[in-house]
Design a protein around this motif. Structure first.
Motif, mmCIF file in Angstrom:
data_model
loop_
_atom_site.group_PDB
_atom_site.id
_atom_site.type_symbol
_atom_site.label_atom_id
_atom_site.label_comp_id
_atom_site.label_asym_id
_atom_site.label_seq_id
_atom_site.Cartn_x
_atom_site.Cartn_y
_atom_site.Cartn_z
ATOM 1 N N ARG A 60 0.148 2.090 -5.208
ATOM 2 C CA ARG A 60 0.495 1.449 -3.938
ATOM 3 C C ARG A 60 0.905 2.478 -2.885
ATOM 4 N NH1 ARG A 60 4.702 -2.979 -5.778
ATOM 5 N NH2 ARG A 60 4.764 -1.724 -7.671
ATOM 6 N N LEU A 61 1.645 3.475 -3.319
ATOM 7 C CA LEU A 61 2.058 4.507 -2.371
ATOM 8 C C LEU A 61 0.859 5.302 -1.857
ATOM 9 C CD1 LEU A 61 5.361 5.977 -3.882
ATOM 10 C CD2 LEU A 61 5.084 4.764 -1.723
ATOM 11 N N HIS B 97 -2.257 4.286 -1.661
ATOM 12 C CA HIS B 97 -3.036 3.414 -0.773
ATOM 13 C C HIS B 97 -2.379 3.362 0.606
ATOM 14 C CE1 HIS B 97 -5.652 0.152 0.504
ATOM 15 N NE2 HIS B 97 -4.571 -0.535 0.871
ATOM 16 N N TRP B 98 -1.053 3.237 0.630
ATOM 17 C CA TRP B 98 -0.323 3.223 1.893
ATOM 18 C C TRP B 98 -0.450 4.567 2.608
ATOM 19 C CZ3 TRP B 98 3.942 6.306 3.154
ATOM 20 C CH2 TRP B 98 4.576 5.987 4.369
ATOM 21 N N PHE B 99 -0.373 5.643 1.835
ATOM 22 C CA PHE B 99 -0.466 6.986 2.415
ATOM 23 C C PHE B 99 -1.830 7.199 3.079
ATOM 24 C CE2 PHE B 99 -1.678 11.493 1.959
ATOM 25 C CZ PHE B 99 -0.659 12.091 2.686
ATOM 26 N N GLN C 138 -3.583 5.171 4.600
ATOM 27 C CA GLN C 138 -3.641 4.462 5.872
ATOM 28 C C GLN C 138 -2.584 4.932 6.871
ATOM 29 O OE1 GLN C 138 -3.196 0.488 4.041
ATOM 30 N NE2 GLN C 138 -5.241 -0.004 4.835
ATOM 31 N N HIS C 139 -1.387 5.291 6.370
ATOM 32 C CA HIS C 139 -0.272 5.522 7.285
ATOM 33 C C HIS C 139 0.447 6.860 7.093
ATOM 34 C CE1 HIS C 139 -0.653 1.284 8.311
ATOM 35 N NE2 HIS C 139 -0.557 0.972 7.024
ATOM 36 N N ALA D 218 3.565 11.206 0.068
ATOM 37 C CA ALA D 218 3.669 9.765 0.299
ATOM 38 C C ALA D 218 5.072 9.232 0.051
ATOM 39 C CB ALA D 218 2.670 9.026 -0.593
ATOM 40 N N LEU E 241 7.510 7.727 2.864
ATOM 41 C CA LEU E 241 8.026 6.358 2.795
ATOM 42 C C LEU E 241 9.521 6.342 3.103
ATOM 43 C CD1 LEU E 241 7.032 3.427 2.004
ATOM 44 C CD2 LEU E 241 8.233 3.831 -0.145
ATOM 45 N N ALA F 110 6.978 -3.722 6.161
ATOM 46 C CA ALA F 110 5.792 -2.868 6.133
ATOM 47 C C ALA F 110 5.707 -2.022 4.865
ATOM 48 C CB ALA F 110 5.783 -1.951 7.355
ATOM 49 N N CYS F 111 6.667 -2.179 3.953
ATOM 50 C CA CYS F 111 6.751 -1.309 2.778
ATOM 51 C C CYS F 111 5.791 -1.760 1.678
ATOM 52 C CB CYS F 111 8.178 -1.300 2.238
ATOM 53 S SG CYS F 111 8.377 -0.290 0.754
ATOM 54 N N PRO F 112 5.011 -0.859 1.112
ATOM 55 C CA PRO F 112 4.088 -1.223 0.038
ATOM 56 C C PRO F 112 4.775 -1.561 -1.280
ATOM 57 C CG PRO F 112 4.094 1.156 0.340
ATOM 58 C CD PRO F 112 4.911 0.577 1.464
#
Length: 356
Positions: free
Chosen positions: A15-16, A18-20, A22-23, A193, A197, A211-213
């Protein structure tokens, strides 16, 4: 109390990452190179600078430092005044001295490179377990966990861990969680990441949980504990110490500086002479110059981690310097140009700029 990821759900690392993708922050100046082959010297320098200091502040200092000292060998060969001048304003100057000494050890013992062995790397001055792991993960893609302040906050909230993270038992538990979540691939990206976060979403005040994964199974979010976690360190009233700082300026506009000793705050930096009282300040000033008058400047307080320093500046202007200080290597009269090239404590530099 801890809670594992929901059965069948993506892991924390997945999840981290995937979030990284994108963001996450991917254009920081120390991220040059591919994801698993960043420059170890630049990663190391950034990790040391980021201790106690935010990214936005560090970027400018990092760029100035690496322009002047682009390699580890350049850092090792530099004199301490140059290193401290480049660090001036970042505070916690012990970091700079450890950085300098570690570079010299690397030249003497490790062929001019940071060692890739964890034990050897973490044995260098200023490099602890988390910093060593961050360097090896980001520069070489090796599987080592990190546990800086941002990561502690993320894991404390995610697992619902009470108790101050600096306590031994709590920190030991956090290390276990940090290691369990560290993946076997994309180590540089994962390390960035989880730090990102904590720095951008899971912040101390008003975290952006929406907004947190990791929000779906974060215990602090579930139980409305984000204000309470991480548990704060029991507060102690900071003691206050008082000092009189002498701004001795001669007729050429030069200011008398004194190199501080190897112990205590600002050790090794050039600073203003200090005295315990106004009377002592006058006597000290008369030892170094012929003086006629003094002007009391606005007092101010500088806060360190363990005490407050109440500073009373006293300006002795248009003095005539005694020649005797030429025999003292820890005293020097400096022009404005020379001041810019020295490592000065931030409040001292500000004081001198305001009295120029």
């Amino acid at each position: 109390m801890t809670r594992s990821t929901t059965r069948g759900a993506p892991t924390v690392a997945a999840r981290l990452l995937h979030w990284f993708d994108q963001h996450g922050r991917k254009d920081l100046p120390w991220q040059s190179g591919d994801a698993d082959g960043r420059d170890a010297y630049r990663v190391w320098l950034s990790e040391i600078m980021l201790q106690q200091t935010q990214v936005a502040t560090v970027i400018g200092y990092f760029q100035r430092f690496t322009e002047a000292l682009p390699t580890l060998r350049d850092l090792a060969a530099a004199d301490e005044d140059t290193v401290l001048a480049l660090w001036s304003g970042l505070g916690y100057y012990r970091r700079a001295r450890f950085l300098h000494r570690a570079a010299q050890i690397c030249v003497q013992q490790h062929g001019g490179e940071l060692p890739r062995d964890f034990v050897a790397l973490s044995a260098l001055p200023g490099i602890g377990r988390s910093t060593a792991g961050a360097i090896l993960a980001q520069a070489h893609g090796l599987r080592f966990a990190i546990l800086d302040g941002n990561v502690k906050r993320v894991l404390t909230r995610y697992h619902g861990i009470h108790g101050h993270p600096g306590q031994s038992a709590v920190e030991k538990l956090l290390w276990l969680h940090a290691d369990s979540h560290t993946p076997t691939a994309r180590l540089a990206d994962y390390t960035q990441a989880i730090m990102d976060l904590g720095a951008t979403l899971c912040v101390r005040s008003r975290p952006r949980c929406d907004a947190c994964p990791l929000a779906s199974d974060c215990i602090a979010y579930r139980d409305n504990l984000t204000v309470e976690l991480p548990s704060r360190k029991p507060s102690k009233a900071l003691p206050t110490r008082a000092t009189v700082m002498l701004v001795l300026r001669d007729r050429d506009g030069r200011v008398l500086l004194e190199r501080r000793g190897p112990q205590g705050v600002w050790s090794g930096l050039w600073s203003l002479p200090e005295a315990a009282s106004t009377d002592d300040a006058w006597r000290l000033a008369q030892r170094h110059a012929r003086i006629d008058d003094a002007q009391a400047l606005a007092p101010f307080t500088h806060v360190f981690s363990h005490y407050r320093l109440a500073i009373e500046p006293l300006l002795f202007d248009r003095t005539t310097a005694h020649a005797a200080i030429a025999d003292n290597p820890d005293l020097r009269w400096c022009s404005a140009t020379e001041l810019a090239a020295l490592g000065l404590p931030a409040p001292v530099r500000t004081l001198l700029q305001n009295t120029a």
